[in-house]
Design a protein around this motif. Structure first.
Motif, PDB file in Angstrom:
ATOM      1  N   THR A 199       3.551   3.807   9.728  1.00  0.00           N
ATOM      2  CA  THR A 199       2.466   3.330  10.591  1.00  0.00           C
ATOM      3  C   THR A 199       2.951   3.097  12.019  1.00  0.00           C
ATOM      4  O   THR A 199       2.212   3.366  12.976  1.00  0.00           O
ATOM      5  CB  THR A 199       1.854   2.038  10.031  1.00  0.00           C
ATOM      6  OG1 THR A 199       2.889   1.062   9.806  1.00  0.00           O
ATOM      7  CG2 THR A 199       1.128   2.299   8.715  1.00  0.00           C
ATOM      8  N   ARG A 228      -7.858  -1.650  12.193  1.00  0.00           N
ATOM      9  CA  ARG A 228      -7.300  -2.277  10.993  1.00  0.00           C
ATOM     10  C   ARG A 228      -7.471  -1.410   9.749  1.00  0.00           C
ATOM     11  O   ARG A 228      -6.537  -1.270   8.949  1.00  0.00           O
ATOM     12  CB  ARG A 228      -7.978  -3.636  10.772  1.00  0.00           C
ATOM     13  CG  ARG A 228      -7.412  -4.423   9.580  1.00  0.00           C
ATOM     14  CD  ARG A 228      -8.064  -5.781   9.476  1.00  0.00           C
ATOM     15  NE  ARG A 228      -7.826  -6.561  10.680  1.00  0.00           N
ATOM     16  CZ  ARG A 228      -8.322  -7.797  10.867  1.00  0.00           C
ATOM     17  NH1 ARG A 228      -9.086  -8.348   9.935  1.00  0.00           N
ATOM     18  NH2 ARG A 228      -8.057  -8.453  11.981  1.00  0.00           N
ATOM     19  N   SER A 229      -8.642  -0.807   9.579  1.00  0.00           N
ATOM     20  CA  SER A 229      -8.875  -0.018   8.368  1.00  0.00           C
ATOM     21  C   SER A 229      -8.007   1.238   8.343  1.00  0.00           C
ATOM     22  O   SER A 229      -7.486   1.617   7.284  1.00  0.00           O
ATOM     23  CB  SER A 229     -10.356   0.362   8.263  1.00  0.00           C
ATOM     24  OG  SER A 229     -10.746   1.182   9.357  1.00  0.00           O
ATOM     25  N   ARG A 261      -5.094   1.637   9.875  1.00  0.00           N
ATOM     26  CA  ARG A 261      -3.712   1.205   9.661  1.00  0.00           C
ATOM     27  C   ARG A 261      -3.482   0.879   8.191  1.00  0.00           C
ATOM     28  O   ARG A 261      -2.448   1.223   7.613  1.00  0.00           O
ATOM     29  CB  ARG A 261      -3.400  -0.002  10.537  1.00  0.00           C
ATOM     30  CG  ARG A 261      -1.914  -0.366  10.573  1.00  0.00           C
ATOM     31  CD  ARG A 261      -1.641  -1.614  11.397  1.00  0.00           C
ATOM     32  NE  ARG A 261      -2.189  -1.501  12.743  1.00  0.00           N
ATOM     33  CZ  ARG A 261      -3.218  -2.218  13.191  1.00  0.00           C
ATOM     34  NH1 ARG A 261      -3.824  -3.094  12.404  1.00  0.00           N
ATOM     35  NH2 ARG A 261      -3.645  -2.064  14.436  1.00  0.00           N
ATOM     36  N   ARG A 262      -4.455   0.224   7.571  1.00  0.00           N
ATOM     37  CA  ARG A 262      -4.317  -0.109   6.151  1.00  0.00           C
ATOM     38  C   ARG A 262      -4.286   1.152   5.300  1.00  0.00           C
ATOM     39  O   ARG A 262      -3.500   1.258   4.350  1.00  0.00           O
ATOM     40  CB  ARG A 262      -5.463  -1.009   5.698  1.00  0.00           C
ATOM     41  CG  ARG A 262      -5.312  -1.498   4.248  1.00  0.00           C
ATOM     42  CD  ARG A 262      -6.532  -2.274   3.769  1.00  0.00           C
ATOM     43  NE  ARG A 262      -6.810  -3.399   4.637  1.00  0.00           N
ATOM     44  CZ  ARG A 262      -7.889  -3.502   5.412  1.00  0.00           C
ATOM     45  NH1 ARG A 262      -8.788  -2.510   5.428  1.00  0.00           N
ATOM     46  NH2 ARG A 262      -8.088  -4.554   6.173  1.00  0.00           N
ATOM     47  N   ARG A 294      -0.858   2.700   5.662  1.00  0.00           N
ATOM     48  CA  ARG A 294       0.158   1.928   4.946  1.00  0.00           C
ATOM     49  C   ARG A 294       0.034   2.097   3.436  1.00  0.00           C
ATOM     50  O   ARG A 294       1.037   2.310   2.741  1.00  0.00           O
ATOM     51  CB  ARG A 294       0.016   0.448   5.315  1.00  0.00           C
ATOM     52  CG  ARG A 294       1.114  -0.436   4.701  1.00  0.00           C
ATOM     53  CD  ARG A 294       0.912  -1.896   5.038  1.00  0.00           C
ATOM     54  NE  ARG A 294      -0.327  -2.408   4.441  1.00  0.00           N
ATOM     55  CZ  ARG A 294      -1.362  -2.852   5.127  1.00  0.00           C
ATOM     56  NH1 ARG A 294      -1.327  -2.851   6.454  1.00  0.00           N
ATOM     57  NH2 ARG A 294      -2.451  -3.296   4.516  1.00  0.00           N
ATOM     58  N   ASP A 295      -1.205   2.051   2.935  1.00  0.00           N
ATOM     59  CA  ASP A 295      -1.400   2.196   1.484  1.00  0.00           C
ATOM     60  C   ASP A 295      -0.976   3.576   1.008  1.00  0.00           C
ATOM     61  O   ASP A 295      -0.373   3.713  -0.071  1.00  0.00           O
ATOM     62  CB  ASP A 295      -2.867   1.945   1.128  1.00  0.00           C
ATOM     63  CG  ASP A 295      -3.275   0.486   1.313  1.00  0.00           C
ATOM     64  OD1 ASP A 295      -2.375  -0.363   1.479  1.00  0.00           O
ATOM     65  OD2 ASP A 295      -4.484   0.212   1.304  1.00  0.00           O
TER      66      ASP A 295
END
Length: 275
Positions: free
Chosen positions: A160, A172-173, A175-176, A179-180
Motif C-alpha cells: 500500500t 480508505r476503502s 487502501r483497505r 491491504r486485504d
C-alpha cells in the motif's frame, strides 16, 4: 545497487519511486549526491579520499540524469496517464510501463558504470567483506520482517505504501482493499529468500565485473536481477491481478485524483530538468 523489489519493477518506478517517497521530490533529487553517497558509504565503508571521488562521480551522474533522463520520466508519466485514460488498464499496458522503466534503469546503469569502475577497482579486501556483511544483515532483517505472524501485515503495508507513492493518497476503502488483497496472497518465504540470495550474488558479481572494468558484463548482471524466477511467478501474477482490479475499479473521482497527482509530479520533474 538495490535488490530491486518486484512491485517497484512492476509499477515501473525504480529510482523515481524512491524519490517520490520522500516528502519533497525536489529536495531529495537535489540532495542525491549527498544522500546517495551516505547510503553507498554505509555499504562500502569508504575512506575520506574515496568518499570525495564518490561524491564527484555522483555529481557527474546527476548532471547527466537531469539533462537526459528526467524527460524520460516525464514520458513515463504520460504513458501511465494514457493507459488510465483508455478506461480499462490492461496487463499489456503494465508490461509496457515495466519495459520503459527497465530501459531507464539500464541507461542509468550504463552511465554509472564508467564512473563507478575506478572506485570499485581500488576497494580493499576488507571493504568487500564489509559489503558482504552489510548485505547479509539486510537479508536477515528482511527475513525477520516478512516471516512469522506479522509477515502478511508487513507485506501489505509495503504494497500500500508503494501504491500511494505512485498513485497518490488512496481513500480508505481503496487502501483497505489493497491491504486485504496483499495479506491474502500466497507467499513462499523459502522461494522468495532463494530469489533474494540469487540477486544478492548477482549484485556482487556485477560490482566485481565493474571493478575489473567489464562494464557491459556488470550491467548485464544487474539487469538480470530484474527477471522473475519461476518460483516467484505466482506471487508476481497475484500482484498484477490485484493491481489491475484496483485500477479498473476506481471511479471517475479517484481517477481524477490520480491524474492530479501525476500532473503535479510531472510539473516538479520539469522544474528539476530546467533548474
Amino acid at each position: 545497487m538495490h535488490l530491486l523489489k518486484r512491485l517497484s519493477t512492476l509499477l515501473a518506478l525504480g529510482l523515481m519511486l524512491a524519490l517520490i517517497g520522500c516528502s519533497s521530490l525536489t529536495l531529495a533529487y537535489n540532495q542525491m549526491p549527498l544522500l546517495g553517497g551516505l547510503w553507498m558509504d554505509s555499504y562500502l565503508d569508504l575512506d575520506s579520499a574515496q568518499r570525495g571521488r564518490l561524491k564527484d562521480g555522483l555529481r557527474a551522474w546527476q548532471a547527466w540524469h537531469r539533462r537526459d533522463e528526467l524527460p524520460q520520466w516525464q514520458a513515463l508519466l504520460r504513458q501511465a496517464g494514457a493507459a488510465l485514460d483508455d478506461g480499462i488498464v490492461t496487463a499489456d499496458e503494465l508490461l509496457a510501463l515495466e519495459r520503459a522503466a527497465r530501459a531507464s534503469l539500464e541507461r542509468c546503469l550504463q552511465q554509472a558504470a564508467p564512473l563507478a569502475a575506478p572506485l570499485l577497482a581500488e576497494l580493499r579486501p576488507e571493504q568487500w567483506r564489509h559489503l558482504q556483511r552489510k548485505m547479509d544483515e539486510k537479508t536477515t532483517e528482511w527475513h525477520e520482517q516478512l516471516s512469522g505472524r506479522g509477515g502478511a501485515a508487513e507485506r501489505a503495508k509495503r504494497y500500500t505504501t508503494s501504491l500511494e507513492r505512485w498513485l497518490g493518497d488512496l481513500d480508505r476503502s481503496t487502501r483497505r482493499q489493497a491491504r486485504d488483497d496483499a495479506e491474502r496472497w500466497p507467499f513462499d518465504l523459502a522461494a522468495m529468500a532463494q530469489g533474494r540470495a540469487t540477486r544478492q550474488a548477482r549484485t556482487l558479481e556485477g560490482l566485481h565485473a565493474w571493478a575489473r572494468h567489464d562494464l557491459a558484463g556488470g550491467t548485464a548482471a544487474f539487469m538480470h536481477n530484474l527477471q522473475t524466477q519461476p518460483a516467484e511467478q505466482p506471487y508476481r501474477d497475484q500482484v498484477t491481478a490485484s493491481l489491475l482490479q484496483l485500477l479498473n475499479g476506481m471511479d471517475a473521482r479517484q481517477h481524477q485524483q490520480v491524474r492530479r497527482h501525476w500532473a503535479d509530479l510531472s510539473a516538479e520533474l520539469h522544474r528539476l530538468q530546467t533548474r
